[in-house]
Design a protein around this motif. Sequence first.
Motif, PDB file in Angstrom:
ATOM      1  N   THR A  92       0.816  -1.220   0.000  1.00 39.46           N
ATOM      2  CA  THR A  92       0.000   0.000   0.000  1.00 39.46           C
ATOM      3  C   THR A  92       0.848   1.266   0.000  1.00 39.46           C
ATOM      4  O   THR A  92       0.337   2.354  -0.229  1.00 39.46           O
ATOM      5  CB  THR A  92      -0.932   0.022   1.225  1.00 39.46           C
ATOM      6  OG1 THR A  92      -0.142  -0.098   2.421  1.00 39.46           O
ATOM      7  CG2 THR A  92      -1.944  -1.119   1.163  1.00 39.46           C
ATOM      8  N   SER A  93       2.143   1.097   0.278  1.00 32.42           N
ATOM      9  CA  SER A  93       3.067   2.224   0.261  1.00 32.42           C
ATOM     10  C   SER A  93       4.376   1.743  -0.344  1.00 32.42           C
ATOM     11  O   SER A  93       4.794   0.608  -0.110  1.00 32.42           O
ATOM     12  CB  SER A  93       3.292   2.753   1.674  1.00 32.42           C
ATOM     13  OG  SER A  93       4.061   3.938   1.654  1.00 32.42           O
ATOM     14  N   GLY A 100      12.319   4.178  -8.592  1.00 33.04           N
ATOM     15  CA  GLY A 100      13.043   4.233  -9.849  1.00 33.04           C
ATOM     16  C   GLY A 100      12.367   3.416 -10.942  1.00 33.04           C
ATOM     17  O   GLY A 100      12.294   3.843 -12.101  1.00 33.04           O
ATOM     18  N   ALA A 101      11.873   2.228 -10.598  1.00 33.44           N
ATOM     19  CA  ALA A 101      11.214   1.370 -11.581  1.00 33.44           C
ATOM     20  C   ALA A 101       9.937   2.023 -12.105  1.00 33.44           C
ATOM     21  O   ALA A 101       9.605   1.912 -13.292  1.00 33.44           O
ATOM     22  CB  ALA A 101      10.893   0.013 -10.958  1.00 33.44           C
ATOM     23  N   ILE A 102       9.225   2.728 -11.225  1.00 34.95           N
ATOM     24  CA  ILE A 102       8.000   3.416 -11.641  1.00 34.95           C
ATOM     25  C   ILE A 102       8.343   4.593 -12.549  1.00 34.95           C
ATOM     26  O   ILE A 102       7.685   4.819 -13.573  1.00 34.95           O
ATOM     27  CB  ILE A 102       7.213   3.873 -10.406  1.00 34.95           C
ATOM     28  CG1 ILE A 102       6.723   2.649  -9.628  1.00 34.95           C
ATOM     29  CG2 ILE A 102       6.040   4.768 -10.798  1.00 34.95           C
ATOM     30  CD1 ILE A 102       6.191   2.966  -8.248  1.00 34.95           C
ATOM     31  N   THR A 103       9.367   5.332 -12.186  1.00 33.16           N
ATOM     32  CA  THR A 103       9.797   6.452 -13.028  1.00 33.16           C
ATOM     33  C   THR A 103      10.175   5.971 -14.418  1.00 33.16           C
ATOM     34  O   THR A 103       9.796   6.580 -15.433  1.00 33.16           O
ATOM     35  CB  THR A 103      10.986   7.182 -12.388  1.00 33.16           C
ATOM     36  OG1 THR A 103      10.586   7.719 -11.125  1.00 33.16           O
ATOM     37  CG2 THR A 103      11.482   8.314 -13.275  1.00 33.16           C
ATOM     38  N   TRP A 183       7.071   8.771  -5.786  1.00 34.84           N
ATOM     39  CA  TRP A 183       5.695   8.557  -6.195  1.00 34.84           C
ATOM     40  C   TRP A 183       4.787   8.254  -5.006  1.00 34.84           C
ATOM     41  O   TRP A 183       5.169   7.513  -4.105  1.00 34.84           O
ATOM     42  CB  TRP A 183       5.617   7.406  -7.200  1.00 34.84           C
ATOM     43  CG  TRP A 183       6.355   7.689  -8.463  1.00 34.84           C
ATOM     44  CD1 TRP A 183       7.701   7.614  -8.670  1.00 34.84           C
ATOM     45  CD2 TRP A 183       5.783   8.106  -9.710  1.00 34.84           C
ATOM     46  NE1 TRP A 183       8.022   7.959  -9.959  1.00 34.84           N
ATOM     47  CE2 TRP A 183       6.859   8.259 -10.630  1.00 34.84           C
ATOM     48  CE3 TRP A 183       4.485   8.344 -10.145  1.00 34.84           C
ATOM     49  CZ2 TRP A 183       6.651   8.655 -11.943  1.00 34.84           C
ATOM     50  CZ3 TRP A 183       4.278   8.733 -11.456  1.00 34.84           C
ATOM     51  CH2 TRP A 183       5.348   8.889 -12.338  1.00 34.84           C
ATOM     52  N   GLY A 184       3.599   8.836  -5.037  1.00 36.88           N
ATOM     53  CA  GLY A 184       2.589   8.536  -4.039  1.00 36.88           C
ATOM     54  C   GLY A 184       1.540   7.612  -4.622  1.00 36.88           C
ATOM     55  O   GLY A 184       1.284   7.617  -5.832  1.00 36.88           O
ATOM     56  N   GLY A 216       5.552  13.189  -6.721  1.00 32.55           N
ATOM     57  CA  GLY A 216       5.525  14.355  -5.854  1.00 32.55           C
ATOM     58  C   GLY A 216       4.343  14.411  -4.919  1.00 32.55           C
ATOM     59  O   GLY A 216       4.112  15.440  -4.269  1.00 32.55           O
ATOM     60  N   ALA A 217       3.576  13.332  -4.834  1.00 32.39           N
ATOM     61  CA  ALA A 217       2.381  13.297  -3.982  1.00 32.39           C
ATOM     62  C   ALA A 217       2.584  12.320  -2.826  1.00 32.39           C
ATOM     63  O   ALA A 217       3.464  11.455  -2.866  1.00 32.39           O
ATOM     64  CB  ALA A 217       1.163  12.891  -4.798  1.00 32.39           C
ATOM     65  N   SER A 218       1.765  12.484  -1.804  1.00 33.64           N
ATOM     66  CA  SER A 218       1.775  11.563  -0.676  1.00 33.64           C
ATOM     67  C   SER A 218       0.714  10.490  -0.879  1.00 33.64           C
ATOM     68  O   SER A 218      -0.281  10.704  -1.587  1.00 33.64           O
ATOM     69  CB  SER A 218       1.487  12.322   0.627  1.00 33.64           C
ATOM     70  OG  SER A 218       2.468  13.319   0.861  1.00 33.64           O
ATOM     71  N   ASP A 219       0.915   9.348  -0.270  1.00 30.68           N
ATOM     72  CA  ASP A 219      -0.099   8.301  -0.318  1.00 30.68           C
ATOM     73  C   ASP A 219      -1.411   8.841   0.238  1.00 30.68           C
ATOM     74  O   ASP A 219      -1.420   9.539   1.264  1.00 30.68           O
ATOM     75  CB  ASP A 219       0.328   7.094   0.521  1.00 30.68           C
ATOM     76  CG  ASP A 219       1.630   6.459   0.035  1.00 30.68           C
ATOM     77  OD1 ASP A 219       2.025   6.727  -1.113  1.00 30.68           O
ATOM     78  OD2 ASP A 219       2.227   5.685   0.799  1.00 30.68           O
ATOM     79  N   ALA A 220      -2.516   8.517  -0.417  1.00 30.67           N
ATOM     80  CA  ALA A 220      -3.799   9.035   0.052  1.00 30.67           C
ATOM     81  C   ALA A 220      -4.962   8.267  -0.572  1.00 30.67           C
ATOM     82  O   ALA A 220      -4.858   7.785  -1.704  1.00 30.67           O
ATOM     83  CB  ALA A 220      -3.943  10.516  -0.292  1.00 30.67           C
ATOM     84  N   GLU A 221      -6.051   8.173   0.186  1.00 34.55           N
ATOM     85  CA  GLU A 221      -7.319   7.724  -0.389  1.00 34.55           C
ATOM     86  C   GLU A 221      -8.081   8.985  -0.757  1.00 34.55           C
ATOM     87  O   GLU A 221      -8.378   9.813   0.107  1.00 34.55           O
ATOM     88  CB  GLU A 221      -8.123   6.860   0.572  1.00 34.55           C
ATOM     89  CG  GLU A 221      -9.442   6.411  -0.045  1.00 34.55           C
ATOM     90  CD  GLU A 221     -10.073   5.229   0.667  1.00 34.55           C
ATOM     91  OE1 GLU A 221     -11.250   4.944   0.379  1.00 34.55           O
ATOM     92  OE2 GLU A 221      -9.400   4.583   1.490  1.00 34.55           O
TER      93      GLU A 221
END
Length: 258
Positions: A92-93, A100-103, A183-184, A216-221
């Motif tokens: 979930t986080s 890096g893999a996501i970028t 990444w968030g 550049g975002a935080s994890d969030a619902e």
Amino acid sequence: MARYERTQPGNPHQLTIRQHLLPSRTISRFCGRDGLVHMRLSERAVELRLRPDNHLFCTMRSWDQRAESGFGKAIEDGYQVIADRLVSRSLTSLAADMHGAITEMYLLWRYRCLRARDPLPDLAINGVTGNPDLDLDAQEQLEKSRVMFIKPDGTLPGRVVAGMMLQSAIDSDWESGAHAMRWGVFSSGELEFLVPDAFIDQPILPVAPGICLAAGASDAELTLEEVARVNREAVRAASKYWFVHDVVRCPVMRATAP
């Protein structure tokens, strides 16, 4: 659709002709029980139900096999391991070594889309004489082996140039600061995210109907309004189409209920 160099009849060396911009495996996560996604063609406002292998999700041989099944596949595979864990909710986080893999996946998608919009012609190489004995079968064998070659007319195939440019663009962005992107994880409960044909100017990467990654975002619902805001940006970003799992659960306008 732009013209592309055709293979020998039957494609004996199994080169990839129809190349996905966004991985088929990602598109499949947005399929309904019928194995189809809901697509809207932007210009004609036409609604379609399509399989992930439909040609609208693809470009025709815009880059070479090295870019397709070499570094491109390596990037996709590294990303899909993370995406699978996000979808299964075993993750979930993001861990520090996952960003890096996501970028790389975002950059690959971005530059594939840009390249598909502007296919490259064959490039004449000054002072180089092609080998007249290098027939189409030999060329295809070399490409299958991910070897670059000069055609008998002294040109470098445009798709080979495109493959080099894809890798160079990703490497350049990485060295210029993309390596530091974080990444968030956005989740949306019962609401759903839609996917444009490309997020060219915004580092957003939809994973599944209820999961989206944003740099550049935080994890969030996200709330209803926040999901709608992300989807509005996706609609603005779409040049040819956008698609979604369930359009009824995909808010776009303000104060629109799922």
